[in-house]
Write a protein that holds these residues in place. Sequence first.
Motif, PDB file in Angstrom:
ATOM      1  N   LEU A  91       0.829  -1.216   0.000  1.00 44.17           N
ATOM      2  CA  LEU A  91       0.000   0.000   0.000  1.00 44.17           C
ATOM      3  C   LEU A  91       0.863   1.266   0.000  1.00 44.17           C
ATOM      4  O   LEU A  91       0.338   2.362  -0.146  1.00 44.17           O
ATOM      5  CB  LEU A  91      -0.930   0.026   1.220  1.00 44.17           C
ATOM      6  N   HIS A  92       2.161   1.091   0.194  1.00 42.71           N
ATOM      7  CA  HIS A  92       3.101   2.228   0.261  1.00 42.71           C
ATOM      8  C   HIS A  92       2.588   3.263   1.263  1.00 42.71           C
ATOM      9  O   HIS A  92       2.511   4.455   0.977  1.00 42.71           O
ATOM     10  CB  HIS A  92       3.310   2.852  -1.115  1.00 42.71           C
ATOM     11  N   PHE A  93       2.253   2.760   2.437  1.00 40.08           N
ATOM     12  CA  PHE A  93       1.623   3.585   3.461  1.00 40.08           C
ATOM     13  C   PHE A  93       2.606   4.560   4.107  1.00 40.08           C
ATOM     14  O   PHE A  93       3.819   4.377   4.054  1.00 40.08           O
ATOM     15  CB  PHE A  93       0.959   2.708   4.531  1.00 40.08           C
ATOM     16  N   THR A  94       2.027   5.590   4.689  1.00 47.29           N
ATOM     17  CA  THR A  94       2.795   6.512   5.523  1.00 47.29           C
ATOM     18  C   THR A  94       2.354   6.295   6.955  1.00 47.29           C
ATOM     19  O   THR A  94       1.219   5.866   7.221  1.00 47.29           O
ATOM     20  CB  THR A  94       2.584   7.983   5.124  1.00 47.29           C
ATOM     21  N   ARG A  95       3.248   6.594   7.853  1.00 43.97           N
ATOM     22  CA  ARG A  95       2.991   6.399   9.278  1.00 43.97           C
ATOM     23  C   ARG A  95       3.033   7.760   9.948  1.00 43.97           C
ATOM     24  O   ARG A  95       4.072   8.428   9.945  1.00 43.97           O
ATOM     25  CB  ARG A  95       4.056   5.461   9.844  1.00 43.97           C
ATOM     26  N   LEU A 111       8.916   1.774  25.990  1.00 46.88           N
ATOM     27  CA  LEU A 111       8.415   2.782  25.056  1.00 46.88           C
ATOM     28  C   LEU A 111       7.056   2.356  24.548  1.00 46.88           C
ATOM     29  O   LEU A 111       6.833   1.175  24.271  1.00 46.88           O
ATOM     30  CB  LEU A 111       9.391   2.902  23.873  1.00 46.88           C
ATOM     31  N   ARG A 112       6.131   3.305  24.414  1.00 47.45           N
ATOM     32  CA  ARG A 112       4.831   3.042  23.804  1.00 47.45           C
ATOM     33  C   ARG A 112       4.608   4.073  22.707  1.00 47.45           C
ATOM     34  O   ARG A 112       4.695   5.270  22.948  1.00 47.45           O
ATOM     35  CB  ARG A 112       3.711   3.117  24.824  1.00 47.45           C
ATOM     36  N   ASN A 113       4.363   3.566  21.504  1.00 50.69           N
ATOM     37  CA  ASN A 113       4.080   4.422  20.353  1.00 50.69           C
ATOM     38  C   ASN A 113       2.661   4.195  19.876  1.00 50.69           C
ATOM     39  O   ASN A 113       2.169   3.054  19.894  1.00 50.69           O
ATOM     40  CB  ASN A 113       5.023   4.103  19.180  1.00 50.69           C
ATOM     41  N   ARG A 114       2.042   5.256  19.405  1.00 49.85           N
ATOM     42  CA  ARG A 114       0.729   5.174  18.761  1.00 49.85           C
ATOM     43  C   ARG A 114       0.858   5.895  17.424  1.00 49.85           C
ATOM     44  O   ARG A 114       1.398   7.001  17.368  1.00 49.85           O
ATOM     45  CB  ARG A 114      -0.339   5.835  19.621  1.00 49.85           C
ATOM     46  N   ALA A 115       0.379   5.250  16.360  1.00 47.47           N
ATOM     47  CA  ALA A 115       0.518   5.843  15.031  1.00 47.47           C
ATOM     48  C   ALA A 115      -0.691   5.497  14.167  1.00 47.47           C
ATOM     49  O   ALA A 115      -1.334   4.461  14.345  1.00 47.47           O
ATOM     50  CB  ALA A 115       1.787   5.341  14.358  1.00 47.47           C
ATOM     51  N   LEU A 116      -0.944   6.376  13.209  1.00 51.98           N
ATOM     52  CA  LEU A 116      -1.999   6.184  12.229  1.00 51.98           C
ATOM     53  C   LEU A 116      -1.330   5.835  10.903  1.00 51.98           C
ATOM     54  O   LEU A 116      -0.392   6.520  10.477  1.00 51.98           O
ATOM     55  CB  LEU A 116      -2.823   7.471  12.081  1.00 51.98           C
ATOM     56  N   LEU A 117      -1.790   4.766  10.268  1.00 52.11           N
ATOM     57  CA  LEU A 117      -1.261   4.371   8.971  1.00 52.11           C
ATOM     58  C   LEU A 117      -2.236   4.821   7.888  1.00 52.11           C
ATOM     59  O   LEU A 117      -3.448   4.591   8.008  1.00 52.11           O
ATOM     60  CB  LEU A 117      -1.059   2.852   8.895  1.00 52.11           C
ATOM     61  N   GLN A 118      -1.693   5.465   6.851  1.00 56.93           N
ATOM     62  CA  GLN A 118      -2.512   5.970   5.748  1.00 56.93           C
ATOM     63  C   GLN A 118      -2.009   5.382   4.439  1.00 56.93           C
ATOM     64  O   GLN A 118      -0.793   5.272   4.229  1.00 56.93           O
ATOM     65  CB  GLN A 118      -2.408   7.501   5.681  1.00 56.93           C
ATOM     66  N   ARG A 119      -2.947   5.022   3.562  1.00 57.48           N
ATOM     67  CA  ARG A 119      -2.558   4.480   2.265  1.00 57.48           C
ATOM     68  C   ARG A 119      -1.757   5.523   1.493  1.00 57.48           C
ATOM     69  O   ARG A 119      -2.012   6.720   1.596  1.00 57.48           O
ATOM     70  CB  ARG A 119      -3.785   4.061   1.446  1.00 57.48           C
ATOM     71  N   GLY A 120      -0.789   5.037   0.719  1.00 62.26           N
ATOM     72  CA  GLY A 120       0.112   5.918  -0.007  1.00 62.26           C
ATOM     73  C   GLY A 120      -0.547   6.784  -1.057  1.00 62.26           C
ATOM     74  O   GLY A 120      -0.231   7.952  -1.197  1.00 62.26           O
ATOM     75  N   GLY A 121      -1.491   6.242  -1.811  1.00 60.83           N
ATOM     76  CA  GLY A 121      -2.089   6.997  -2.904  1.00 60.83           C
ATOM     77  C   GLY A 121      -3.067   8.062  -2.457  1.00 60.83           C
ATOM     78  O   GLY A 121      -2.917   9.240  -2.771  1.00 60.83           O
ATOM     79  N   ASP A 122      -4.081   7.665  -1.690  1.00 60.29           N
ATOM     80  CA  ASP A 122      -5.153   8.600  -1.327  1.00 60.29           C
ATOM     81  C   ASP A 122      -5.084   9.088   0.118  1.00 60.29           C
ATOM     82  O   ASP A 122      -5.939   9.842   0.553  1.00 60.29           O
ATOM     83  CB  ASP A 122      -6.517   7.955  -1.593  1.00 60.29           C
ATOM     84  N   ARG A 123      -4.082   8.658   0.863  1.00 63.09           N
ATOM     85  CA  ARG A 123      -3.883   9.059   2.270  1.00 63.09           C
ATOM     86  C   ARG A 123      -5.055   8.669   3.166  1.00 63.09           C
ATOM     87  O   ARG A 123      -5.246   9.221   4.246  1.00 63.09           O
ATOM     88  CB  ARG A 123      -3.607  10.559   2.411  1.00 63.09           C
ATOM     89  N   LEU A 124      -5.858   7.712   2.735  1.00 59.85           N
ATOM     90  CA  LEU A 124      -6.989   7.250   3.524  1.00 59.85           C
ATOM     91  C   LEU A 124      -6.459   6.434   4.707  1.00 59.85           C
ATOM     92  O   LEU A 124      -5.698   5.489   4.526  1.00 59.85           O
ATOM     93  CB  LEU A 124      -7.909   6.382   2.653  1.00 59.85           C
ATOM     94  N   PRO A 125      -6.816   6.802   5.942  1.00 61.31           N
ATOM     95  CA  PRO A 125      -6.349   6.037   7.100  1.00 61.31           C
ATOM     96  C   PRO A 125      -6.972   4.644   7.099  1.00 61.31           C
ATOM     97  O   PRO A 125      -8.160   4.491   6.842  1.00 61.31           O
ATOM     98  CB  PRO A 125      -6.819   6.854   8.304  1.00 61.31           C
ATOM     99  N   PHE A 126      -6.133   3.639   7.368  1.00 59.58           N
ATOM    100  CA  PHE A 126      -6.654   2.278   7.375  1.00 59.58           C
ATOM    101  C   PHE A 126      -6.286   1.518   8.643  1.00 59.58           C
ATOM    102  O   PHE A 126      -6.827   0.459   8.907  1.00 59.58           O
ATOM    103  CB  PHE A 126      -6.190   1.492   6.145  1.00 59.58           C
TER     104      PHE A 126
END
Length: 146
Positions: A91-95, A111-126
């Motif tokens: 999906l070539h996602f961004t974090r 350590l605790r991390n929280r992140a939102l992953l978004q699809r690479g093309g449309d930046r839709l969070p998945f």
Amino acid sequence: MLQHYCQGRFPGLALQAVALPPGPDAPPPPEPERFTLRKGETLRTRHVSLRCGALVLSDAWNWYVPERLTSEMNKALDNSTEPFGHVVASLHFTRLTLSSETENLPTGVLLRNRALLQRGGDRLPFSLVEESYLAAGFSHKALPPE
């Protein structure tokens, strides 16, 4: 990153995501409004222990929208030990990091991390992921995995 750590420390071993049952006390997804679910879309939970052999490095929760992934990705998430990021890599996602905490954590958590992953093309969070990195997995005294 964990895969590189695992292979660097224990050559020949691959990082594995061992499924943990969510159970009745599974936490609800933090900030579910970030997904902006469309009609017919749902949230699914995946709870895994990320391990290098028997050595537990991280405890991870993923809340994700299966309708925003391919059927092959959903099958792999349901039936394999592949980490979430490996499964959805195409999906070539961004974090987008939402938080990173090192203080006031439960005993044994570094350590605790929280992140939102978004699809690479449309930046839709998945997916929204929460990862807790465990001290025992990163100790110089940690035993080699079985």
